[in-house]
Design an enzyme around this catalytic site. Structure first.
Site, PDB file in Angstrom:
ATOM      1  N   ASN A 124      52.533 -15.339  22.969  1.00  0.00           N
ATOM      2  CA  ASN A 124      53.704 -15.293  22.633  1.00  0.00           C
ATOM      3  C   ASN A 124      55.206 -15.957  23.692  1.00  0.00           C
ATOM      4  O   ASN A 124      54.933 -17.418  24.173  1.00  0.00           O
ATOM      5  CB  ASN A 124      54.228 -13.928  22.287  1.00  0.00           C
ATOM      6  CG  ASN A 124      55.353 -14.096  21.379  1.00  0.00           C
ATOM      7  OD1 ASN A 124      55.526 -14.490  20.318  1.00  0.00           O
ATOM      8  ND2 ASN A 124      56.500 -13.603  21.814  1.00  0.00           N
ATOM      9  N   GLU A 126      57.820 -17.183  24.554  1.00  0.00           N
ATOM     10  CA  GLU A 126      58.532 -18.097  23.592  1.00  0.00           C
ATOM     11  C   GLU A 126      57.937 -19.377  24.386  1.00  0.00           C
ATOM     12  O   GLU A 126      58.769 -20.777  24.604  1.00  0.00           O
ATOM     13  CB  GLU A 126      59.814 -18.152  24.280  1.00  0.00           C
ATOM     14  CG  GLU A 126      61.368 -16.620  23.989  1.00  0.00           C
ATOM     15  CD  GLU A 126      59.998 -15.820  24.326  1.00  0.00           C
ATOM     16  OE1 GLU A 126      60.482 -14.829  23.574  1.00  0.00           O
ATOM     17  OE2 GLU A 126      60.777 -15.055  25.247  1.00  0.00           O
ATOM     18  N   GLU A 184      51.872  -7.810  21.466  1.00  0.00           N
ATOM     19  CA  GLU A 184      51.932  -7.266  20.457  1.00  0.00           C
ATOM     20  C   GLU A 184      51.669  -7.322  18.929  1.00  0.00           C
ATOM     21  O   GLU A 184      52.355  -8.292  17.996  1.00  0.00           O
ATOM     22  CB  GLU A 184      53.619  -7.759  20.438  1.00  0.00           C
ATOM     23  CG  GLU A 184      54.633  -7.152  21.216  1.00  0.00           C
ATOM     24  CD  GLU A 184      56.180  -7.723  21.570  1.00  0.00           C
ATOM     25  OE1 GLU A 184      56.294  -8.623  20.718  1.00  0.00           O
ATOM     26  OE2 GLU A 184      56.952  -7.101  22.279  1.00  0.00           O
ATOM     27  N   TYR A 240      63.212  -3.808  25.020  1.00  0.00           N
ATOM     28  CA  TYR A 240      64.588  -4.694  25.066  1.00  0.00           C
ATOM     29  C   TYR A 240      65.962  -4.678  24.622  1.00  0.00           C
ATOM     30  O   TYR A 240      66.084  -4.480  23.586  1.00  0.00           O
ATOM     31  CB  TYR A 240      64.378  -5.988  24.883  1.00  0.00           C
ATOM     32  CG  TYR A 240      63.217  -7.046  24.828  1.00  0.00           C
ATOM     33  CD1 TYR A 240      63.147  -7.494  26.369  1.00  0.00           C
ATOM     34  CD2 TYR A 240      61.355  -6.545  24.918  1.00  0.00           C
ATOM     35  CE1 TYR A 240      62.003  -8.447  26.775  1.00  0.00           C
ATOM     36  CE2 TYR A 240      60.479  -7.446  24.966  1.00  0.00           C
ATOM     37  CZ  TYR A 240      60.927  -7.830  26.623  1.00  0.00           C
ATOM     38  OH  TYR A 240      59.326  -8.898  26.756  1.00  0.00           O
ATOM     39  N   GLU A 273      56.113  -4.345  28.616  1.00  0.00           N
ATOM     40  CA  GLU A 273      57.031  -5.052  29.103  1.00  0.00           C
ATOM     41  C   GLU A 273      58.317  -4.369  29.072  1.00  0.00           C
ATOM     42  O   GLU A 273      58.713  -3.465  28.035  1.00  0.00           O
ATOM     43  CB  GLU A 273      57.365  -6.087  27.430  1.00  0.00           C
ATOM     44  CG  GLU A 273      56.240  -6.769  28.473  1.00  0.00           C
ATOM     45  CD  GLU A 273      55.993  -8.401  27.168  1.00  0.00           C
ATOM     46  OE1 GLU A 273      57.192  -8.348  26.363  1.00  0.00           O
ATOM     47  OE2 GLU A 273      54.978  -9.040  26.351  1.00  0.00           O
TER      48      GLU A 273
END
Ligand code: GAL
Length: 938
Positions: A124, A126, A184, A240, A273
């Protein structure tokens, strides 16, 4: 920076004392229980920061970042390994130069950091394709599954990366302490795939515990599938809580309480994370993201999490974000900068978030009982309902950790209370959006801390006494109680502190204000120097370990490491003009910063106080003498495309069926990154009136269309469907772009040529593991000219740059012919400054730098003036594609030029590929160099 690091290295060799305590090359055992990880039976609290080497293509700077991570009290770094970064096509892998992850792992070890290795295969982050190479789009079999084609592909990657990771494991004397499988992985719940990743890892010699990072609600590899095929040893949770809405930095936890759950009784609580920054979804700019996730957020959420859940494994995402250079970005969520609002900025500067990490990280490392705690049912209660306490205690030592926070977590008021605790009535105060972790019943070195309402930052036995650094909010009351066999003598060296002794307890009361200093001697214990500071004062301290024991340093910009030889302490430190105060072992009388002697005098605190040197002033040259040249010859009908690839396929492995034939998907022809040209040849009937094209570029992409050399216009390319619902599959149909054929342009009965330049802004990720988003095609996906047959040719990047890698270049004419490279001879180009015609125009200039040795001056390129919607700019520094600037690409105007790519002493070339979709009166400018900072590095 390069020369500066070699100076450091030379110093290191001459002094023969390691700059940083490296992991000795002896094997260690990694175990765990419900409380914590253990190395050789010794409990550790894992405090990790995420770092992406692929976002800093300058191995010399990896050391800088990792030393900064270590100096903030982290003991680990979490590293994603990007498959896409190493593999331009199936079967081809590159681990050299900026891709030398062996060197990366060595550097982490030298910096004294453990490593959480996260090789995916999916990461992932980004990043383009979420780390899956774009060639995987053309492999049959669903990505992130056990289906055959994908399986062969990911096994290929794992068998390359795993052996490198394996030889750096803690169990072999290296730094790798955990191996994270997948990322994830919660939607495509293919247990065989999860199991196979682990089986491959074990077969490749991975013997440290295997983890995975789960997210989101619903079933996951940590709960539903906690046992059985695919289950990992230590699952962790991603969180997050502060969201990614950087435009509203005052929001407070819109995505939840941010409490890391306990998943199982036999493993520690692992925040795999935890938010430490944000992507800039709304183009607010990363300074806003830094505010959103700033010290207030860190104080409240991190401390709340620590005491409420008892987590002992933390990995903060990101510690240092870096740059989406080349075509590294996943186009939907990020632009060139991946600064992330992290504690260490993209240009490697330290921020107030860094100081907060340091306050918390030093505490975690200094106070050992934290690694084993159970919840305390009835914590000491404040007498003001505005405040709430939560407590944990170490079952062996009885040490208590009491969190004092606002009852209403969003409160912004300052509230006070008294608490009856450990036999004392003490004042506590919490300002809005803050929280404190207070300690009681703790053997602090040779002292017995009954309690303190100041927080402990660190303590160390230095020079035959304990030095303890405690801190609290400026202006708030503090009380610290210590136990003695008999009344000790108390000397207040600095500040205002009252003391009282009764029943074996010495109580000190004070207001946090500047830095108070109290010396306590006698009482049956070794002396104690108590430093009682504000948050800000505490943040100016550094701790470094030497062979002669720890040293504490107040001042300097950064202490990377320290060593003691004879009567001299030598600091490897970054400085500007200021003070330096060193608390060092008894024999130390002299202070050196690097090889420079600091005139230091002994203070009444027993420390050595001197001055630090300012860096020399730096002037950066102006960027002048720009030369320009237009290209896009491909648009002209007579251009020779005979050597281009014929785009003539009638089938594709893509799950997105083509709307017209032939298949024009760029990936199907091996062109995966950057711009792609198409040339379509057709014999016109004369009845054609429009050219209808569909192109998919990813967000912020466009395409430009010519017929017989005449520019017809541009259109925005298709993007991943953005319904706001991340579970919705992508819409591969951007809707056709209709380009009317101007009268007289068509040549009936003769050859006509359509030329299309299509941007590829990067590949969607596969976050929800549905395969469809990731495999959304790039390039033209449909084309027709009133049904007249078209023969297509396609051209993307001309091979892979052997140094800069697969993500550096696309297929612009200038890129294919080396206009971006420093050696290219541009003498014949005309002076820049004229109007821009639609198509691609290059601008080049060169400049000389002579940055002073021994200084760190991160340099950036700044685009002044307004962003124009007429054009976009690809920026090459010495051939390296360091970013993209333009009206609709993102808010970014400053671009970091990392040392290593940037020659700090030498000549540099900037080449800009300016793609204009409309004519413009002038190209970009004014363009200048600027320094993000300037420190001495000694
Ligand atoms: C997580 C993911 C990371 C990164 C982060 C947001 O869900 O595991 O790779 O994408 O979100 O920055």
């Amino acid at each position: 920076m390069r020369r500066l690091l070699s100076v450091l290295l030379a110093m290191l060799l001459t002094w023969a004392v390691p700059v940083v305590p490296a992991h000795a090359r002896t094997a260690h055992e990694v175990t765990y229980d419900r409380y914590s990880l253990m190395v050789d039976g010794r409990r550790i609290v894992l405090q990790s920061a995420e770092f992406h080497y692929f976002r800093l293509p300058s191995p010399e700077l990896w050391r800088d970042v990792l030393e900064k991570v270590k100096a903030a009290g982290f003991n680990a770094v979490s590293l994603y390994f990007s498959w896409a970064y190493h593999s331009p096509k199936q079967g081809v892998y590159d681990f050299a130069g900026v891709r030398d992850v062996d060197r990366l792992l060595r550097t982490a070890s030298q910096a004294g950091l453990y490593v959480i290795a996260r090789p995916g295969p999916y990461i992932n982050a980004e990043s383009s394709g979420g780390g899956l190479p774009a060639w995987v789009k053309t492999v049959p079999g669903r990505a992130r599954s056990s289906e055959a084609g994908y399986q062969a592909a990911y096994r290929e990657w794992l068998h390359r990366i795993n052996p490198i990771i394996a030889r750096h494991q803690v169990t072999d004397g290296g730094p790798v302490i955990l191996y994270n499988a997948e990322n994830e992985y919660q939607v495509n719940t293919d247990a065989a795939y999860m199991q196979d990743i682990q089986d491959q890892a074990r077969a490749d010699g991975i013997d440290v515990p295997i983890t995975t990072n789960d997210c989101c609600d619903g079933g996951s590899w940590s709960s539903t599938w906690a046992t059985g095929p695919g289950a990992v040893q230590i699952p962790g949770i991603d969180d997050y809580p502060q969201s990614f809405e950087c435009a509203t930095p005052d929001v407070w936890g819109p995505w939840g309480e941010g409490l890391t759950e306990r998943l199982r009784d036999d493993i520690p609580v692992f925040a795999a994370e935890y938010q430490a920054g944000a992507i800039d979804l709304g183009n607010a700019g990363y300074e806003k993201c830094r505010e959103l996730t700033g010290p207030a957020f860190m104080k409240f959420f991190y401390k709340n999490n620590l005491v409420t859940t008892g987590a002992t494994m933390f990995s903060y995402y990101m510690g240092y974000g870096g740059t989406n250079w080349g075509w590294l970005a996943q186009p939907n969520d990020v632009y060139t900068s991946y600064d992330y609002g992290a504690a260490i900025t993209e240009a490697r500067r330290l921020t107030p978030k860094y100081a907060e990490f340091k306050r918390q990280g030093y505490f975690l490392q200094a106070v050992a009982p934290l690694a084993k705690t159970d919840p305390v049912a009835t914590p000491p209660a404040p007498d003001n309902p505005a405040l709430t306490t939560v407590a944990r205690a170490n079952p062996d030592t009885g040490t208590q950790f009491v969190l004092v926070r606002h009852t209403d977590r969003a409160a912004t008021t300052t509230d006070s209370a008294t608490v009856d605790w450990a036999g004392h009535r003490v004042p506590v105060q919490v300002k809005g959006r803050d929280a404190h972790v207070l300690v009681a019943g703790y053997d602090l070195g040779g002292q017995r801390l009954v309690l303190s309402t100041s927080e402990i930052m660190t303590h160390a036995a230095i020079g035959g006494r304990d030095v303890a650094l405690l801190y609290g909010t400026s202006g708030s009351p503090g009380a610290t109680v210590l136990r003695y066999a008999s009344q000790p003598s108390v000397t207040v060296l600095d500040g205002s502190v009252t003391s009282a002794y009764a029943n074996g307890d010495l109580r000190l009361d004070y207001t946090h204000d500047g830095l108070a200093r109290v010396l306590v001697t006698g009482g049956g214990r070794r002396p104690l120097l108590l430093l009682l500071g504000t948050d800000e004062e505490a943040g100016t301290f550094w701790r470094a370990d030497t062979d002669s024991g720890p040293v504490l340093v107040r001042g300097t910009e950064l202490v990377r490491s320290a060593s003691v030889r004879g009567d001299t302490v030598r600091l490897a430190a970054d400085t500007v003009a200021g003070e330096v105060e060193v608390f060092a072992p008894g024999q130390v009388r002299r202070v050196q910063i690097g090889t420079h002697d600091v005139a230091a005098a002994r203070t009444k605190s027993g420390s050595l106080l001197g001055a630090t040197r300012a860096p020399g002033a730096v002037r950066l040259p102006e960027l002048t003498s720009w030369r320009a040249r237009a290209e896009s010859p491909e648009a002209q009908p007579g251009f020779d495309d005979s050597r281009w690839t014929a785009a003539d396929r009638t089938t594709t492995t893509s799950p997105h069926p083509p709307k017209t034939l032939p298949v024009l998907y760029a990936d199907d022809y091996g062109y995966h990154y950057g711009n792609v040209w198409y040339r379509g040849h057709f014999t016109a009937t004369g009845a054609e009136t429009t050219i209808d094209l569909n192109a998919i570029t990813g967000r912020r992409g466009n395409y430009l269309v010519w017929l017989n050399g005449r520019y017809l216009g541009s259109a925005a390319g298709g993007v991943q469907a953005d319904s706001g619902d991340q579970w919705t599959p992508p819409n591969p149909d951007p809707g056709p772009g209709h380009f009317a054929i101007p009268s007289g342009l068509l040549k009936p009965g003769a050859g006509n040529v359509i030329a299309v330049l299509v941007a590829n802004m990067g590949h969607n990720d596969d976050w929800i593991a549905d395969d469809l988003r990731f495999k959304q095609p790039r390039g033209l996906v449909a084309a027709s000219v009133g049904g007249t047959p078209i023969t297509w040719k396609i051209q993307g990047a001309a091979g892979t740059d052997p140094v800069r890698g697969p993500l550096n270049n696309g297929g612009l004419y200038g890129e294919r012919t080396g206009w971006h490279l420093p050696a290219y001879a541009d003498k014949s180009w005309k002076n820049a400054g004229g109007p821009l015609a639609p198509g691609v125009t290059w601008h080049r200039t060169a400049f000389r730098l002579d940055l002073p040795d021994g200084q760190d001056v991160p340099v950036g390129l700044r685009f002044g003036g307004e962003q124009s919607p007429a054009y976009r700019v690809m920026i090459f520094l010495n051939g390296w594609n360091v970013g993209q600037y333009g009206g609709d690409i993102g808010p970014q105007k400053d671009f970091y030029l990392p040392a290593g790519l940037l020659k700090e002493q030498g000549t540099n070339t900037i080449a800009l590929a300016v793609t204009a979709e409309q004519a413009a009166p002038a190209g970009p400018g004014p363009i200048s160099l600027f320094a993000y900072g300037n420190v001495r590095v000694d």
